[in-house]
Design a protein around this motif. Structure first.
Motif, PDB file in Angstrom:
ATOM      1  N   PHE A 116       0.834  -1.207   0.000  1.00 34.88           N
ATOM      2  CA  PHE A 116       0.000   0.000   0.000  1.00 34.88           C
ATOM      3  C   PHE A 116       0.867   1.254   0.000  1.00 34.88           C
ATOM      4  O   PHE A 116       0.564   2.224  -0.689  1.00 34.88           O
ATOM      5  N   ARG A 117       1.932   1.222   0.758  1.00 36.12           N
ATOM      6  CA  ARG A 117       2.841   2.380   0.784  1.00 36.12           C
ATOM      7  C   ARG A 117       3.501   2.590  -0.585  1.00 36.12           C
ATOM      8  O   ARG A 117       3.593   3.715  -1.073  1.00 36.12           O
ATOM      9  N   GLU A 118       3.927   1.496  -1.211  1.00 36.99           N
ATOM     10  CA  GLU A 118       4.590   1.621  -2.507  1.00 36.99           C
ATOM     11  C   GLU A 118       3.642   2.154  -3.575  1.00 36.99           C
ATOM     12  O   GLU A 118       4.065   2.857  -4.490  1.00 36.99           O
ATOM     13  N   LYS A 119       2.358   1.822  -3.465  1.00 38.74           N
ATOM     14  CA  LYS A 119       1.385   2.275  -4.452  1.00 38.74           C
ATOM     15  C   LYS A 119       0.954   3.728  -4.228  1.00 38.74           C
ATOM     16  O   LYS A 119       0.277   4.306  -5.073  1.00 38.74           O
ATOM     17  N   ASN A 120       1.334   4.299  -3.085  1.00 39.08           N
ATOM     18  CA  ASN A 120       0.873   5.647  -2.749  1.00 39.08           C
ATOM     19  C   ASN A 120       2.044   6.563  -2.390  1.00 39.08           C
ATOM     20  O   ASN A 120       1.999   7.309  -1.416  1.00 39.08           O
ATOM     21  N   ARG A 121       3.093   6.489  -3.210  1.00 38.74           N
ATOM     22  CA  ARG A 121       4.276   7.312  -2.946  1.00 38.74           C
ATOM     23  C   ARG A 121       4.007   8.802  -3.125  1.00 38.74           C
ATOM     24  O   ARG A 121       4.724   9.633  -2.583  1.00 38.74           O
ATOM     25  N   SER A 122       3.004   9.142  -3.889  1.00 37.90           N
ATOM     26  CA  SER A 122       2.691  10.558  -4.080  1.00 37.90           C
ATOM     27  C   SER A 122       1.713  11.078  -3.027  1.00 37.90           C
ATOM     28  O   SER A 122       1.288  12.235  -3.088  1.00 37.90           O
ATOM     29  N   SER A 123       1.363  10.247  -2.066  1.00 37.66           N
ATOM     30  CA  SER A 123       0.415  10.649  -1.030  1.00 37.66           C
ATOM     31  C   SER A 123       0.992  11.786  -0.176  1.00 37.66           C
ATOM     32  O   SER A 123       2.174  11.776   0.166  1.00 37.66           O
ATOM     33  N   PRO A 124       0.188  12.778   0.188  1.00 37.02           N
ATOM     34  CA  PRO A 124       0.675  13.837   1.092  1.00 37.02           C
ATOM     35  C   PRO A 124       0.999  13.311   2.483  1.00 37.02           C
ATOM     36  O   PRO A 124       1.672  13.986   3.260  1.00 37.02           O
ATOM     37  N   LEU A 125       0.532  12.108   2.786  1.00 37.57           N
ATOM     38  CA  LEU A 125       0.813  11.478   4.081  1.00 37.57           C
ATOM     39  C   LEU A 125       1.819  10.337   3.917  1.00 37.57           C
ATOM     40  O   LEU A 125       1.793   9.360   4.665  1.00 37.57           O
ATOM     41  N   PHE A 126       2.718  10.475   2.960  1.00 32.24           N
ATOM     42  CA  PHE A 126       3.671   9.411   2.647  1.00 32.24           C
ATOM     43  C   PHE A 126       4.562   9.071   3.834  1.00 32.24           C
ATOM     44  O   PHE A 126       4.917   7.908   4.047  1.00 32.24           O
ATOM     45  N   ASN A 127       4.945  10.064   4.623  1.00 29.00           N
ATOM     46  CA  ASN A 127       5.794   9.792   5.785  1.00 29.00           C
ATOM     47  C   ASN A 127       5.069   8.932   6.809  1.00 29.00           C
ATOM     48  O   ASN A 127       5.679   8.069   7.449  1.00 29.00           O
ATOM     49  N   HIS A 128       3.775   9.154   6.988  1.00 33.13           N
ATOM     50  CA  HIS A 128       2.995   8.307   7.883  1.00 33.13           C
ATOM     51  C   HIS A 128       2.994   6.858   7.365  1.00 33.13           C
ATOM     52  O   HIS A 128       3.226   5.912   8.125  1.00 33.13           O
ATOM     53  N   LEU A 129       2.732   6.704   6.070  1.00 36.38           N
ATOM     54  CA  LEU A 129       2.690   5.372   5.476  1.00 36.38           C
ATOM     55  C   LEU A 129       4.044   4.684   5.581  1.00 36.38           C
ATOM     56  O   LEU A 129       4.129   3.477   5.841  1.00 36.38           O
ATOM     57  N   SER A 130       5.113   5.450   5.397  1.00 41.93           N
ATOM     58  CA  SER A 130       6.462   4.880   5.444  1.00 41.93           C
ATOM     59  C   SER A 130       6.818   4.428   6.850  1.00 41.93           C
ATOM     60  O   SER A 130       7.469   3.391   7.033  1.00 41.93           O
TER      61      SER A 130
END
Length: 463
Positions: A116-130
Motif C-alpha cells: 500500500f505504501r509503494e502504491k501511494n508514494r505521491s500521497s501527502p501522508l507518505f511519511n505516515h505510510l512509510s
C-alpha cells in the motif's frame, strides 16, 4: 470521534475474547482446555490491542485518507496474530514445515501494508505510510528465536526516520499528528514489554494438547514410526552385493582380537621410512584418485528483465528499469507533478522546469540533474548516485544509500540535507570562480550526557 472509535475497538476485542471463551481452550500459561477461558498471554495481548493499537486506529481514523486505510490493514494484522496466539496457547508446536501455513495470514497482511505504501508514494501522508511500512515486519516476532524482543526493537528503530519527519512537519501545525506518532510508537514499545514477559526466547506453545496445524487449528500427534529394520542378511532374490559385504564386515568384527591374525608381518628392512634405499626403487607415488566431477546442476533461470519505462502516469513521471540510458529528459513538467526513478542503472536523467518532488529508489550509478523542486528530493536504497541542483530545492533526504554526491547551486545553498543509514556522502558547494568545493557529510557521531539531556555532535573522520 477518536474516543468513540477507541471504544468500538475495545468492544471488538471484548467480543473476540467472548467468542474464544465460548470455544474453550487453555494454553501454555493459562487454564486447561475445559476451563472456558483464553490463556494469560492472550489476555495480555488483548490489552495491547485495546490500548495503544486502538488509540492508533482512532487517531488514524481522525486523520483519514491513506492513514486510515493503512490503519485498517494494521488492525487486521493484529487480529490475525491474536488468532495465532490462541492456537499456540492450546496446541503443541508443529514442525517447521507445518508452522509456515500458520504464519501465512500475518505474513500476507504485512505484505499488503508494505505494498500500500509503494502504491501511494505521491500521497501527502507518505511519511505516515512509510513509518508503518518500515516497522510492520516487527509482527514477524512470532517466528523469531531466541531474541524476538530485540527484533521488534530493530523494526521500531527503522521507523524512526519517518516518525521524526512527521513530528518535524506537524509539530507546530497539528498536534493530532504528534499524538498519532506517540500512539504508534507505543505499540512497539508495549509489544516489547509483552514479549519480555510472556515469550522471552520465542513464541510460547502449549506443552499439552494436539499438535497445531493450519487446517483444523490442531491435529493429533503422529504415531511413532516403525522400528528400523534389523535384518542384514542376504535377500532371497535380487543378488544384493551390499548385503554380502555387510555380512563379511560383521563377521570380521565378531572375531574380536583375532581380526589381526590374517595380517602379514613387515620387517624393518621392508619399511620405506626405515630403509631410505627403498625410496629410490619405488619411484614416484601414483597419482591419487581423480576428483569426482560435481553433479551437473540445472541451468539457472535467466533473471527476468523488465522493460524500461519513461511515461507520465497521472501526476507521476515514472522512470523505471533504465539500463545504460544516457540523456533521459523530462521537459513538459507542471508544479503538481512528481518524478519517481526506480531501478535505473548507469543512466542519467534531466528534469526541466519546476515540479513537486523527486524520488530516486534502488538506483545504481545514476545521475540526476533538475531545475527546481518545491518539496523534497529523496534518495533511498541507492548506490553511487550524483545529484545536481540547477535552481532551488528546500530539502534533500538520503536514506540507506552508499555513495551520494550532491552539487548545489548558488540559489540552493540554504537547502537542508537529512541523512540516515548512509555512507560516502559529499556535498559540493560552488565558489565565486565557478569551481566546486567538496565537503563530506559526517557519518560518525559522539553522544554525551550533560546532566540533563543527551548532546550529539559530529566527529571528524580520521585519515
Amino acid at each position: 470521534m477518536a474516543e468513540l472509535a477507541g471504544l468500538v475497538q475495545r468492544l471488538e476485542v471484548a467480543v473476540g475474547r467472548l467468542e474464544s471463551m465460548s470455544g474453550g481452550g487453555g494454553g501454555a500459561s493459562g487454564p486447561s482446555a475445559g476451563s472456558g477461558a483464553v490463556s494469560a498471554y492472550v489476555e495480555a495481548y488483548d490489552a495491547l490491542i485495546s490500548g495503544p493499537v486502538a488509540q492508533y486506529a482512532a487517531l488514524s481514523q481522525k486523520i483519514g485518507g491513506d492513514v486510515q486505510k493503512h490503519a485498517e490493514m494494521m488492525k487486521q494484522a493484529f487480529s490475525c496474530q491474536r488468532q495465532l496466539l490462541v492456537t499456540a496457547s492450546r496446541s503443541q508446536k508443529p514442525s517447521d514445515s507445518a508452522l509456515a501455513p500458520l504464519l501465512a495470514p500475518v505474513s500476507k497482511v504485512i505484505q499488503e501494508v508494505q505494498a500500500f505504501r509503494e502504491k501511494n508514494r505521491s500521497s501527502p501522508l507518505f511519511n505516515h505510510l512509510s513509518a508503518v511500512s518500515e516497522s510492520v515486519p516487527a509482527l514477524g516476532w512470532v517466528a523469531m528465536a531466541p531474541k524476538p524482543g530485540p527484533f521488534v526493537k530493530d523494526m521500531q528503530d527503522a521507523a524512526m526516520f519517518y516518525t521524526n519527519r512527521v513530528l518535524k512537519d506537524y509539530k507546530e501545525k497539528d498536534k493530532m499528528h504528534v499524538d498519532w506518532v506517540n500512539a504508534y510508537v507505543s505499540i512497539w514499545t508495549e509489544l516489547q514489554a509483552y514479549i519480555k514477559q510472556h515469550h522471552t526466547t520465542g513464541l510460547s506453545w502449549s506443552k499439552t494438547g494436539p499438535v497445531a496445524s493450519a487446517s483444523g487449528g490442531a491435529q493429533a500427534p503422529p504415531p511413532p514410526g516403525p522400528p528400523p529394520p534389523m535384518d542384514f542378511g542376504e535377500k532371497s532374490s535380487g543378488g544384493d552385493s551390499g548385503a554380502v559385504s555387510r555380512n563379511a564386515l560383521f563377521a570380521s568384527l565378531n572375531k574380536g582380537a583375532d581380526i589381526t591374525k590374517g595380517l602379514k608381518h613387515v620387517s624393518d628392512d621392508q619399511k620405506t621410512h626405515k630403509n631410505p634405499a627403498l625410496k629410490s626403487q619405488t619411484g614416484p607415488l601414483p597419482a591419487g584418485p581423480k576428483p569426482v566431477a560435481s553433479r551437473p546442476t540445472a541451468a539457472a533461470s535467466p533473471a527476468r528483465t523488465l522493460p524500461p519505462v519513461l511515461e507520465l502516469d497521472g501526476k507521476k513521471w515514472k522512470v523505471e528499469n533504465q539500463e545504460g540510458a544516457q540523456g533521459l529528459v523530462i521537459s513538459d513538467t507542471e508544479l503538481k507533478q512528481v518524478v519517481y526513478a526506480y531501478k535505473c542503472n548507469n543512466s542519467t536523467l534531466q528534469v526541466k522546469g519546476k515540479i513537486n518532488s523527486i524520488i530516486v529508489d534502488n538506483c545504481k550509478k545514476m545521475g540526476l540533474v533538475f531545475d527546481d523542486v518545491v518539496g523534497i528530493i529523496e534518495v533511498i536504497n541507492c548506490r553511487d548516485v550524483k545529484i545536481q541542483v540547477m535552481g532551488k530545492v528546500p530539502t534533500i533526504s538520503i536514506n540507506k544509500t552508499d555513495g551520494c554526491h550532491v552539487y548545489l547551486s548558488k540559489d540552493s545553498l540554504a537547502c537542508e540535507i537529512i541523512s540516515a543509514k548512509s555512507s560516502e556522502m559529499n556535498v559540493l558547494v560552488p565558489n565565486k570562480d565557478g569551481e566546486y568545493t567538496e565537503i563530506p557529510v559526517p557519518e560518525q557521531f559522539k553522544t554525551i550526557w550533560d546532566g540533563s539531556k543527551l548532546v550529539t555532535t559530529a566527529t571528524e573522520i580520521a585519515g
